[in-house]
Design an enzyme around this catalytic site. Structure first.
Site, mmCIF file in Angstrom:
data_model
loop_
_atom_site.group_PDB
_atom_site.id
_atom_site.type_symbol
_atom_site.label_atom_id
_atom_site.label_comp_id
_atom_site.label_asym_id
_atom_site.label_seq_id
_atom_site.Cartn_x
_atom_site.Cartn_y
_atom_site.Cartn_z
ATOM 1 N N HIS A 1 -3.282 -4.911 0.392
ATOM 2 C CA HIS A 1 -2.728 -5.396 1.553
ATOM 3 C C HIS A 1 -2.861 -7.109 1.438
ATOM 4 O O HIS A 1 -3.841 -7.559 2.136
ATOM 5 C CB HIS A 1 -3.344 -4.829 2.896
ATOM 6 N N CYS B 1 0.785 -1.176 0.007
ATOM 7 C CA CYS B 1 0.069 -0.194 -0.033
ATOM 8 C C CYS B 1 0.822 1.057 0.100
ATOM 9 O O CYS B 1 1.194 1.817 -1.165
ATOM 10 C CB CYS B 1 -1.149 -0.030 0.989
ATOM 11 N N GLU C 1 -1.440 -9.080 3.258
ATOM 12 C CA GLU C 1 -1.136 -9.569 4.557
ATOM 13 C C GLU C 1 -2.673 -9.755 5.296
ATOM 14 O O GLU C 1 -2.830 -10.626 6.293
ATOM 15 C CB GLU C 1 -0.556 -8.721 5.543
HETATM 16 N N1 GLN Z 1 -1.647 7.044 2.615
HETATM 17 C C1 GLN Z 1 -1.853 6.075 1.615
HETATM 18 C C2 GLN Z 1 -3.064 6.264 0.930
HETATM 19 O O1 GLN Z 1 -4.384 6.756 1.508
HETATM 20 C C3 GLN Z 1 -1.686 4.636 1.718
HETATM 21 C C4 GLN Z 1 -2.605 3.844 2.695
HETATM 22 C C5 GLN Z 1 -2.145 2.598 3.017
HETATM 23 O O2 GLN Z 1 -1.325 2.232 3.283
HETATM 24 N N2 GLN Z 1 -3.168 2.032 3.975
HETATM 25 O O3 GLN Z 1 -3.536 6.148 -0.212
#
Ligand code: GLN
Length: 566
Positions: free
Chosen positions: A543, A416, A545
């Site tokens: 994600h 992410c 995970e």
């Molecule tokens: N801050 C970033 C976004 O909003 C990444 C979000 C995250 O890592 N969950 O896109």
């Protein structure tokens, strides 16, 4: 009068003092309930014991549908700071929950939904909305019976939707907290209405062993459980958590003071491997006692311990593999709960590969401030994960880490935010776009290579409105990613973000050697990229995970670990 008759009588009483909304299709007695409370203090493994109990029940063939009633007033867990409260876990349906739901999903190898997680905030929100639309028919809306009635309604709705044999309900917090008082009261009513053969109360308590005394003391546990009894809840089974093995004198004292027979007082002392807990609980008769209370022990007979023993074997790491050190470059490095799903996903890889994986926390704010060099921070590290995150603090440190990994051929897995970080780094240092950044960190950045998703532009406020939950990802054939994913052309993974790779820069990135190996169907949202020339450099906007399971490690994590071991 049996529970079912009591319930029938209550439902038949309209306009009286009762308020027990029963969802359509509800069959009393079809689904049974286990209510799991904690006493003395938090942090004694209530979630772990509850999920282990679920595992034991699943092993006997019951259809188990866990539920967590969380005490706080947030409507969901989305706005919680992971440093204070641990990771925000995202379900497939996009609901943002407490990390305990992750524990249940992993233990049961099953996807859960918003029906499995209800906060006090959500209960109150429901009530206020109902009141505003006149659903209470002129009544004054009261904590009892309306708040308790709505809580029971959430529970019974899950029973109808899931058709579960059993719903274990974990109550967040500890007995005596003001916050969970109404949940406890609601479940006392549930027990009254459904009957004692349909609701089993389990209390998980703590037996202290102060160093100065060197012996176990039960007073705090007695007082905690008495508090529960004073609220009209008589536990059926008590689990005593302790550092060392529970001694019989303590078991007797607990029994004497709480009306719980000795054989229903189960001791659980510290174990090093939590995957062995279901078997340990089974051996101490825990699930048998619970099912006896619910008159289900003859219907769902234990298959011996074969299944649980196999599970312990499959979730252990032999000495044959290598010792690896994986660096996690985050900013919430004070508590491992912040990144719990990532740690679990790595653990799943170690079951599959037998490599022992150690973690080195890389505090990127230190690198950013110049207090530590990247070389020093990454010394001895076999691979680096840059996890998800929000806000500008530590970002430049993470970019420096990504650069070092790319240049020094160190395996890199970006999750992410880690996907966005690596792209910013490549834009600046390979494509020569000085001042490239994400508009999240610099709204006026010269080259806005990461930008807000168009759908996010008009959204106000912060709760539950990111691009959230399980979505399809198209995989580009012939890429390392495709190979890693077993040549699947489509996968489903969970998302939680507001920003994305700005589609205007896709070509620039491709010229720099980036291969976008996964994208959203129909739209230009890039979701995975790889650097084919690198030993292993892969990052995803989702994600992985959240969907890794003990015996089904996520393939991207697994490939990362294998490459780190080379
Ligand atoms: N801050 C970033 C976004 O909003 C990444 C979000 C995250 O890592 N969950 O896109």
């Amino acid at each position: 009068m049996k529970g079912k008759d009591i319930l029938r009588e209550i439902i038949g009483t309209s306009g009286g003092e009762f308020y027990t909304p029963i969802p359509k299709g509800y069959k009393p007695g079809k689904t049974k309930y286990i209510v799991i409370t904690g006493s003395v203090m938090s942090g004694i493994g209530k979630g772990t014991i509850s999920s282990s109990l679920c595992k034991c029940l699943q092993d006997r063939g019951l259809k188990v549908e866990p539920m967590k009633l969380e005490a706080y007033l947030n409507v969901d867990s989305g706005t919680l700071n992971p440093f204070r409260h641990g990771e925000v876990f995202v379900l497939d349906d996009g609901y943002e929950t407490d990390l305990d739901l992750g524990t249940y999903e992993r233990m049961l190898d099953k996807n859960l939904s918003r029906d499995n997680f209800v906060t006090s905030g959500r209960v109150y929100q429901t009530i206020i909305e109902k009141e505003r639309s006149g659903k209470y028919l002129g009544r004054d809306v009261q904590f009892i019976p309306h708040v308790t009635g709505e809580i029971k309604s959430f529970v019974r709705e899950l029973a109808v939707k899931s058709k579960a044999d059993i719903i274990p309900i974990e109550i967040g917090g500890t007995v005596g907290d003001y916050e969970n008082m109404f949940a406890l009261e609601a479940l006392r009513e549930l027990h009254y209405e459904e009957g004692p053969e349909n609701v089993c109360f389990v209390n998980i308590t703590y037996i202290m062993q102060p160093n100065s005394l060197g012996e176990q003391k039960s007073k705090a546990a007695q007082l905690g459980i008495k508090r529960l009894i004073a609220m009209g809840i008589q536990p059926d089974v008590i689990v005593c958590r302790s550092e060392s093995k529970l001694n019989d004198k303590i078991r007797e004292k607990i029994s004497l003071n709480t009306n719980v027979p000795m054989e229903n007082v189960v001791g659980v002392h510290d174990v090093s491997n939590i995957y062995s807990l279901p078997l340990a609980l089974r051996e101490r008769g825990f699930d048998e006692k619970v099912l006896q209370t619910l008159e289900l022990n003859k219907k769902f007979v234990s298959n011996g311990n074969t299944g649980l023993k196999k599970w312990v074997k499959e979730t252990s790491v032999s000495g044959k593999g290598k010792k690896l050190t994986i660096g996690i470059a985050g900013k919430y490095t004070g508590s491992s709960d912040t990144y719990i799903s990532i740690l679990k996903a790595l653990e799943h890889c170690s079951f599959a590969t037998n490599h022992k994986i150690g973690i080195k926390w890389i505090e990127t704010t230190k690198i950013e401030k110049g207090d530590e060099s990247v070389e020093k921070a990454l010394k001895g590290v076999d691979g680096v994960i840059v996890p998800g995150g929000f806000g500008v603090r530590g970002i430049e440190g993470k970019i420096a880490v990504a650069k070092y990994c790319r240049e020094k051929n160190i395996p890199y897995l970006g999750l992410c935010l880690g996907f966005q970080i690596a792209l910013i780094e490549i834009a600046r240092n390979v494509s020569g776009l000085k001042g490239a950044n994400s508009t999240e960190f610099d709204p006026k950045a010269k080259h806005q290579v990461i930008d807000i998703l168009p759908e996010q532009l008009d959204i106000e406020g912060l709760g539950g409105n990111m691009r959230l939950g399980g979505k399809d990802v198209e995989v580009k054939p012939g890429t390392i990613t495709a190979k890693t994913l077993g040549n699947a052309n489509k996968i489903r993974r969970r998302f939680r973000h507001r920003f994305e790779c700005n589609p205007e820069f896709i070509e620039t990135f491709e010229k720099a050697g980036v291969v976008f190996s996964g994208k959203a169907p129909k739209v230009d949202i890039m979701q995975i990229f790889e650097l084919p020339k690198h030993k292993f450099f892969m990052a995803s906007q989702f994600h992985p995970e959240f969907t890794s399971r003990p015996l089904k490690p996520d393939p991207m994590f697994l490939e990362f670990v294998k490459k780190a071991a080379e």
